[in-house]
Scaffold this motif. Sequence first.
Motif, PDB file in Angstrom:
ATOM      1  N   UNK A  54       0.843  -1.192   0.000  1.00 35.98           N
ATOM      2  CA  UNK A  54       0.000   0.000   0.000  1.00 35.98           C
ATOM      3  C   UNK A  54       0.888   1.255   0.000  1.00 35.98           C
ATOM      4  N   UNK A  55       1.922   1.251   0.820  1.00 39.41           N
ATOM      5  CA  UNK A  55       2.855   2.377   0.901  1.00 39.41           C
ATOM      6  C   UNK A  55       3.549   2.588  -0.443  1.00 39.41           C
ATOM      7  N   UNK A  56       4.028   1.504  -1.038  1.00 42.57           N
ATOM      8  CA  UNK A  56       4.725   1.596  -2.319  1.00 42.57           C
ATOM      9  C   UNK A  56       3.805   2.116  -3.418  1.00 42.57           C
ATOM     10  N   UNK A  57       2.561   1.651  -3.441  1.00 46.74           N
ATOM     11  CA  UNK A  57       1.605   2.131  -4.447  1.00 46.74           C
ATOM     12  C   UNK A  57       1.370   3.632  -4.299  1.00 46.74           C
ATOM     13  N   UNK A  58       1.201   4.097  -3.077  1.00 45.01           N
ATOM     14  CA  UNK A  58       0.994   5.529  -2.840  1.00 45.01           C
ATOM     15  C   UNK A  58       2.228   6.316  -3.280  1.00 45.01           C
ATOM     16  N   UNK A  59       3.397   5.833  -2.917  1.00 48.19           N
ATOM     17  CA  UNK A  59       4.639   6.512  -3.311  1.00 48.19           C
ATOM     18  C   UNK A  59       4.739   6.625  -4.830  1.00 48.19           C
ATOM     19  N   UNK A  60       4.214   5.627  -5.541  1.00 47.92           N
ATOM     20  CA  UNK A  60       4.249   5.627  -7.006  1.00 47.92           C
ATOM     21  C   UNK A  60       3.097   6.408  -7.621  1.00 47.92           C
ATOM     22  N   UNK A  61       2.214   6.976  -6.791  1.00 42.80           N
ATOM     23  CA  UNK A  61       1.125   7.802  -7.302  1.00 42.80           C
ATOM     24  C   UNK A  61      -0.157   7.060  -7.610  1.00 42.80           C
ATOM     25  N   UNK A  62      -0.286   5.831  -7.106  1.00 45.56           N
ATOM     26  CA  UNK A  62      -1.513   5.064  -7.321  1.00 45.56           C
ATOM     27  C   UNK A  62      -2.408   5.148  -6.089  1.00 45.56           C
ATOM     28  N   UNK A  63      -3.698   5.046  -6.310  1.00 40.30           N
ATOM     29  CA  UNK A  63      -4.667   5.003  -5.215  1.00 40.30           C
ATOM     30  C   UNK A  63      -4.901   3.528  -4.896  1.00 40.30           C
ATOM     31  N   UNK A  64      -4.570   3.104  -3.671  1.00 39.82           N
ATOM     32  CA  UNK A  64      -4.678   1.683  -3.343  1.00 39.82           C
ATOM     33  C   UNK A  64      -6.017   1.317  -2.705  1.00 39.82           C
ATOM     34  N   UNK A  65      -6.696   0.345  -3.274  1.00 44.95           N
ATOM     35  CA  UNK A  65      -7.843  -0.274  -2.640  1.00 44.95           C
ATOM     36  C   UNK A  65      -7.298  -1.495  -1.905  1.00 44.95           C
ATOM     37  N   UNK A  71      -3.201  -4.172   9.133  1.00 47.35           N
ATOM     38  CA  UNK A  71      -2.204  -3.198   8.678  1.00 47.35           C
ATOM     39  C   UNK A  71      -2.766  -2.254   7.616  1.00 47.35           C
ATOM     40  N   UNK A  72      -3.558  -2.785   6.698  1.00 54.25           N
ATOM     41  CA  UNK A  72      -4.168  -1.926   5.684  1.00 54.25           C
ATOM     42  C   UNK A  72      -5.174  -0.969   6.323  1.00 54.25           C
ATOM     43  N   UNK A  73      -6.002  -1.475   7.227  1.00 56.42           N
ATOM     44  CA  UNK A  73      -7.005  -0.629   7.886  1.00 56.42           C
ATOM     45  C   UNK A  73      -6.333   0.499   8.661  1.00 56.42           C
ATOM     46  N   UNK A  78      -5.378   6.295   9.149  1.00 59.65           N
ATOM     47  CA  UNK A  78      -4.462   7.420   9.337  1.00 59.65           C
ATOM     48  C   UNK A  78      -4.543   8.400   8.180  1.00 59.65           C
ATOM     49  N   UNK A  79      -4.844   7.882   6.996  1.00 62.66           N
ATOM     50  CA  UNK A  79      -4.970   8.732   5.805  1.00 62.66           C
ATOM     51  C   UNK A  79      -6.394   9.267   5.620  1.00 62.66           C
ATOM     52  N   UNK A  80      -7.285   8.922   6.552  1.00 61.59           N
ATOM     53  CA  UNK A  80      -8.702   9.290   6.465  1.00 61.59           C
ATOM     54  C   UNK A  80      -9.286   8.851   5.126  1.00 61.59           C
ATOM     55  N   UNK A  81      -8.979   7.601   4.767  1.00 56.76           N
ATOM     56  CA  UNK A  81      -9.409   7.067   3.475  1.00 56.76           C
ATOM     57  C   UNK A  81     -10.004   5.673   3.641  1.00 56.76           C
ATOM     58  N   UNK A  82     -10.871   5.529   4.619  1.00 56.37           N
ATOM     59  CA  UNK A  82     -11.499   4.229   4.868  1.00 56.37           C
ATOM     60  C   UNK A  82     -12.317   3.746   3.673  1.00 56.37           C
ATOM     61  N   UNK A  83     -12.717   4.662   2.792  1.00 52.78           N
ATOM     62  CA  UNK A  83     -13.481   4.255   1.613  1.00 52.78           C
ATOM     63  C   UNK A  83     -12.659   3.364   0.686  1.00 52.78           C
ATOM     64  N   UNK A  84     -11.349   3.296   0.893  1.00 54.95           N
ATOM     65  CA  UNK A  84     -10.487   2.449   0.074  1.00 54.95           C
ATOM     66  C   UNK A  84     -10.404   1.010   0.586  1.00 54.95           C
ATOM     67  N   UNK A  85     -11.056   0.737   1.694  1.00 53.11           N
ATOM     68  CA  UNK A  85     -11.092  -0.627   2.236  1.00 53.11           C
ATOM     69  C   UNK A  85     -12.305  -1.335   1.630  1.00 53.11           C
TER      70      UNK A  85
END
Length: 133
Positions: A54-65, A71-73, A78-85
């Motif tokens: 998830x960290x690597x995808x964000x660093x590369x500019x992708x939005x991770x579902x 760990x993902x939750x 922390x990113x206030x992006x629970x909609x991605x779960x």
Amino acid sequence: TNLDNKIINSKKYSNINFYQWENNIAFSEANDCEFAIFNHSGTSYDSIKSENKMVLAIAAGMIPFVSDTPSYRELAEKLEAELLIYKNFKEVIDVVKKLDSSWKINFIKKAQNYILNEYSNKTAFEKLMKNIS
């Protein structure tokens, strides 16, 4: 992605290109992916799996579902992006349809800043020193 082959090969999603995740795909010049979809395997080992992809995808500019594992939750919260779960692939499609470009841009900016601050060498060293002192 590491989705079930039934989804990947489905005619229903023929307008979506699926790529098997490899660490080097994230920063490949050929990468034109806007989203990444990650799920842990659904076993008892999920509770000890990391959020590294998830960290690597964000660093590369992708939005991770991401699947709903600890760990993902934790990172999504922390990113206030629970909609991605997500629990199933249909949820991913439904959320993608609702995301507008300003949300995507703001999310990537905020998430990349968070990753740079929380996963930097300096921060990792400071956390290590705090834990051993």
